[in-house]
Design an enzyme around this catalytic site. Structure first.
Site, PDB file in Angstrom:
ATOM      1  N   LYS A  36       0.815  -1.221   0.000  1.00  0.00           N
ATOM      2  CA  LYS A  36       0.000   0.000   0.000  1.00  0.00           C
ATOM      3  C   LYS A  36       0.844   1.264   0.000  1.00  0.00           C
ATOM      4  O   LYS A  36       0.417   2.304  -0.489  1.00  0.00           O
ATOM      5  CB  LYS A  36      -0.950   0.012   1.203  1.00  0.00           C
ATOM      6  CG  LYS A  36      -0.260   0.187   2.552  1.00  0.00           C
ATOM      7  CD  LYS A  36      -1.259   0.331   3.681  1.00  0.00           C
ATOM      8  CE  LYS A  36      -0.550   0.599   5.003  1.00  0.00           C
ATOM      9  NZ  LYS A  36      -1.491   0.829   6.108  1.00  0.00           N
ATOM     10  N   ARG A 134      -6.752  -0.595  18.082  1.00  0.00           N
ATOM     11  CA  ARG A 134      -7.290  -0.501  16.738  1.00  0.00           C
ATOM     12  C   ARG A 134      -8.104  -1.774  16.531  1.00  0.00           C
ATOM     13  O   ARG A 134      -8.950  -2.096  17.339  1.00  0.00           O
ATOM     14  CB  ARG A 134      -6.173  -0.289  15.694  1.00  0.00           C
ATOM     15  CG  ARG A 134      -6.673   0.430  14.429  1.00  0.00           C
ATOM     16  CD  ARG A 134      -5.590   0.671  13.405  1.00  0.00           C
ATOM     17  NE  ARG A 134      -5.178  -0.548  12.737  1.00  0.00           N
ATOM     18  CZ  ARG A 134      -4.319  -0.591  11.732  1.00  0.00           C
ATOM     19  NH1 ARG A 134      -3.761   0.525  11.287  1.00  0.00           N
ATOM     20  NH2 ARG A 134      -3.988  -1.736  11.177  1.00  0.00           N
TER      21      ARG A 134
END
Length: 371
Positions: A36, A134
């Site tokens: 990414k 998270r």
């Protein structure tokens, strides 16, 4: 054309070699490289696919996985979706990701149904939150973790490939032997429950790699997911250089479009800038100010570090010039103490921190050149 991102494929390959030695030879872990950071750039991904020691190619965006899924499989690499799947993308997740990371039963049920429709067995890694807050099932909620394990194991079209954790990215919690040992303990208990070994116990990202060369990685950890370590040569826990890696793999060149002597303090009442912030300025008197044709739409201006080449052609930080700030389309620099004479049309070169690299690689306004 400028601005230009220069991608040094040879140095990136050397960084993969360095990461592979640490993870696979020293740490006995499988190697997952995350694409990414360069928006799944085709040339970079092709180079990754051809590397014999890479086991998995991973991304947070299904669109990026779709670019290289079939070719990666042909090269013996499995594709992995790192971000938890959205229910809106389940069909494409099953089609383009061989493995996905998960924490929600509703999503797992949807994946199982879709994998059945596609005639596939989809592999899942269950994420456990060790305190970074998270994604993942919170580690103290053991009933949820083990009931989810049992549910996946009973599904016809899902395979429990392993468990994993994410650290550092949100809560900035540093991976340590003690918190990763909690993940290792869960792995052992799950294996005892299932009566088989897990294929993957994923101990984090580029912030975990330092534990291997310091001899502190729990033996049960069998996988790392590396992005910044191979792209920029960094351990992201303490900012150390990965042994054998380099930082100047991705370089940006931007062109000077104005160069004038002006005051260092704006004149008039200071309000909010274009991004809603109230800036603070330092009075340096009259300075030589350069404007570059690159801005916050293209990069994180604060994440660019000016560099110059030394006598051997290596990029070193150039402390004689300084970024003052930027707007959406412009970067402003103080060139007063520059150790060379610049003029309009000259270029300034920068190495990149992760956030700047991510935006540069994504911007359609930045040209790419490969070396």
């Amino acid at each position: 054309m400028y601005p230009k991102l220069i991608v040094n494929l040879e140095k990136l390959r050397e960084n993969i070699d360095a990461c592979a030695k640490i993870t696979k030879e020293d740490g006995n872990c499988s190697l997952m490289l995350v694409t990414k950071g360069v928006c799944a750039d085709e040339r970079v991904c092709d180079m990754i696919m051809d590397h014999p020691q890479v086991d998995y190619m991973a991304d947070s965006r299904v669109l990026n996985l779709a670019k290289y899924h079939d070719k990666a499989n042909e090269k013996g690499k499995q594709t992995v979706l790192l971000r938890l799947p959205m229910l809106a993308e389940i069909e494409d997740v099953v089609r383009y990701a061989d493995v996905s990371f998960n924490s929600e039963m509703s999503t797992l049920n949807a994946l199982n149904e879709e994998a059945g429709r596609q005639g596939k067995t989809h592999k899942v890694v269950l994420m456990i939150d060790l305190g970074d807050l998270r994604e993942g099932m919170f580690f103290k909620n053991e009933d949820e973790i083990f009931s989810t394990v049992d549910a996946v194991e009973g599904m016809d079209h899902l395979e429990l490939h392993g468990i994993g954790v994410n650290l550092t990215c949100y809560g900035a919690i540093i991976p340590k032997n003690d918190n990763l040992s909690v993940l290792a303990d869960f792995a052992e208990r799950i294996e005892a429950r299932l009566g088989r070994k897990l294929d993957m116990v994923s101990g984090g990202n580029s912030s975990s790699i330092y534990l291997i060369w310091k001899g502190q990685m729990p033996e049960k950890i069998s996988n790392l997911r590396l992005g910044e370590s191979f792209l920029l040569g960094n351990d992201t826990a303490y900012g150390e250089t990965v042994p054998g890696a380099v930082h100047d793999t991705l370089i940006v060149e931007a062109q000077i479009i104005e160069l004038k002597e002006k005051p260092s303090l704006p004149i008039g009442e200071v309000g909010k800038d274009a991004f809603g912030n109230v800036p603070v300025y330092e009075d340096r008197g009259i300075i030589k100010r350069a404007i570059l044709g690159i801005g916050k739409q293209d990069t994180e201006v604060d994440g660019m570090i000016p560099v110059k080449q030394d006598a051997d052609g290596n990029w070193i930080d150039d402390e004689s010039i300084e970024i003052l700030g930027g707007s959406s389309d412009h970067t402003l620099m103080d060139m007063t103490k520059a150790d060379r004479e610049y003029k309009v049309g000259d270029t300034v070169t920068f190495r990149l921190e992760y956030g700047a690299m991510l935006k540069v690689a994504t911007s359609p306004y930045v040209e790419k050149e490969y070396r």
